[in-house]
Write an enzyme that holds these catalytic residues in place. Structure first.
Site, PDB file in Angstrom:
ATOM      1  N   LYS A 166       0.844  -1.193   0.000  1.00 16.95           N
ATOM      2  CA  LYS A 166       0.000   0.000   0.000  1.00 16.95           C
ATOM      3  C   LYS A 166       0.885   1.251   0.000  1.00 16.95           C
ATOM      4  O   LYS A 166       2.101   1.153   0.156  1.00 16.95           O
ATOM      5  CB  LYS A 166      -0.927  -0.016   1.209  1.00 16.95           C
ATOM      6  CG  LYS A 166      -1.459  -1.392   1.597  1.00 16.95           C
ATOM      7  CD  LYS A 166      -2.368  -2.042   0.557  1.00 16.95           C
ATOM      8  CE  LYS A 166      -2.902  -3.370   1.096  1.00 16.95           C
ATOM      9  NZ  LYS A 166      -3.713  -4.114   0.148  1.00 16.95           N
TER      10      LYS A 166
HETATM   11  C1  LIG Z   1      -4.401  -5.337   1.200  1.00 16.49           C
HETATM   12  C2  LIG Z   1      -5.848  -5.429   1.357  1.00 16.49           C
HETATM   13  C3  LIG Z   1      -6.429  -5.967   2.516  1.00 16.49           C
HETATM   14  C4  LIG Z   1      -5.624  -6.625   3.608  1.00 16.49           C
HETATM   15  O1  LIG Z   1      -4.783  -5.742   4.262  1.00 16.49           O
HETATM   16  P1  LIG Z   1      -3.817  -6.335   5.419  1.00 16.49           P
HETATM   17  O2  LIG Z   1      -3.333  -5.083   6.113  1.00 16.49           O
HETATM   18  O3  LIG Z   1      -2.717  -7.072   4.731  1.00 16.49           O
HETATM   19  O4  LIG Z   1      -4.638  -7.182   6.299  1.00 16.49           O
HETATM   20  C5  LIG Z   1      -7.811  -5.946   2.620  1.00 16.49           C
HETATM   21  N1  LIG Z   1      -8.580  -5.437   1.656  1.00 16.49           N
HETATM   22  C6  LIG Z   1      -8.062  -4.926   0.528  1.00 16.49           C
HETATM   23  C7  LIG Z   1      -8.968  -4.353  -0.512  1.00 16.49           C
HETATM   24  C8  LIG Z   1      -6.676  -4.921   0.327  1.00 16.49           C
HETATM   25  O5  LIG Z   1      -6.172  -4.440  -0.815  1.00 16.49           O
END
Ligand SMILES: *Cc1c(COP(=O)(O)O)cnc(C)c1O
Length: 366
Positions: A176
């Site tokens: 992210k």
């Molecule tokens: C990356 C992601 C998650 C999970 O995030 P984590 O912090 O790894 O648990 C959930 N939903 C979406 C849409 C994502 O892109």
């Protein structure tokens, strides 16, 4: 090799993490509190509750609105699988809605199609950073949780994503824009929810360990309900506080590179773009191949890899995975998008020369 993504981490993050270590307090403590406050202020939310991941933040959000076994929660299949899994953590059933092909997001229409008398909530995803049209979903009269894992720095109707949702979950995974290694946040406008989420993330404790430590006197905590260990550490929060100061610059750079991709690929292939109701942070710069393209998506990925370009398949579809076999969902837009889309390299320090290499290879193969 041109990577598909690369986090922006510098000496400031390293120094902040080291300072947390030297302070002798590395678990959830004052830095987590400071990060919650700064993050909530940045996205215009009333309260921030830091968690171990976006997945755990989503789980807490579902518990706050009372999701129980037997309930149905509408989610897009076209998302990272955690969006569906958290519904199962509550013993409830995820019901998959199709998405709009231009935004890759659910709409009031696609959600309305799968509502039943047992539907209790919707999880709406800002897929790849593209803001979902939340106001349109509000008309359905159901609680909406926003999965904004990808959308830090995106805007909806001129304001930061997260301002309007009652419950928004965020991710700080290195894929992210803003990272703490692992980590997440739940933001909410509702003080009572924030208080309960803080209790649930720390074993259901009435007074947090950090607060007991801060009082200096003896405080005996009670455990008022079954909770979890969903805490973030102060080392992570220290990194997050530095990352927040870089966010505006990161979003601006991604948008400039994305607009350059759009210019260079114009007429060659469909690309992600801003929706009418907001601006994306371009966390995922996806392209969609023509259904009758001379080359299939997976073959194209292999050719790019051989050229030293690390692209990735587009967003997965949970309903096509063995974990959800038998759910019976038929989602034509989702199936086309997951089959024919791919994500191109895009990262803060990408040079125009690297981007030109990607465009040249892509144009040659297409
Ligand atoms: C990356 C992601 C998650 C999970 O995030 P984590 O912090 O790894 O648990 C959930 N939903 C979406 C849409 C994502 O892109």
């Amino acid at each position: 090799m041109i990577p598909v993504a690369r986090p922006v981490l510098g000496e400031e993050e390293a120094a902040a993490a080291a300072a947390a270590v030297r302070s002798g307090w590395v678990a959830q403590g004052p830095r987590v509190k400071a990060f919650e406050t700064a993050f909530a202020a940045r996205v215009g939310a009333g309260h921030g509750v830091a968690t171990s991941s976006c997945t755990t933040a989503l789980h807490l959000a579902l518990l706050l609105i009372g999701i129980e076994p037997g309930d149905e929660v509408v989610v897009p299949s076209l998302s990272f699988i955690a969006t569906a899994n958290v519904v199962r953590y509550c013993g409830a059933t995820p019901v998959f809605a199709d998405v709009d092909a231009a935004t890759m997001n659910v709409t009031a229409k696609t959600v309305a199609r799968v509502l039943t008398p047992r539907t209790r909530a919707v999880i709406a995803v800002d897929q790849g950073g593209v803001p979902v049209d939340l106001a349109a979903l509000d008309g359905l009269g159901l609680p909406v949780i926003e999965d904004a894992a990808c959308a830090i720095g995106s805007t909806y109707r001129g304001r930061p994503v997260g301002v309007t949702a009652k419950l928004t979950a965020w991710s700080f995974h290195p894929r992210k824009l803003l990272t703490t290694g692992e980590g997440g946040m739940l933001t909410t406008s509702h003080l009572g929810w924030a208080v309960r989420a803080r209790r649930l993330r720390e074993h259901g404790m009435s007074v947090s360990a950090a607060d007991r430590h801060a009082t200096g006197s003896t405080v005996l905590e009670t455990y008022d309900e079954i909770g979890f260990n969903y805490r973030m550490t102060d080392v992570q929060a220290a990194i997050g506080l530095v990352q927040l100061t870089r966010l505006a610059e990161i979003v601006a750079r991604r948008r400039a590179l994305a607009q350059r991709y759009q210019r260079l690929l114009d007429g060659t292939v469909t690309t992600v773009a801003d929706p009418p109701h907001g601006e994306t942070n371009y966390q995922s710069f996806w392209i969609l191949l023509d259904q009758n393209a001379a080359i299939g998506r997976d073959a194209l990925l292999a050719l790019l890899a051989a050229d030293g370009i690390s692209a990735r398949r587009g967003i997965m579809a949970a309903h096509l995975e063995p974990a959800y076999a038998g759910c019976g969902a038929k989602l034509p837009a989702t199936e086309r998008l997951t089959r024919d889309s791919l994500i191109l390299p895009l990262y803060h320090e990408m040079t125009e020369a690297e981007q030109d290499r990607v465009v040249e290879a892509l144009t040659r193969y297409l």
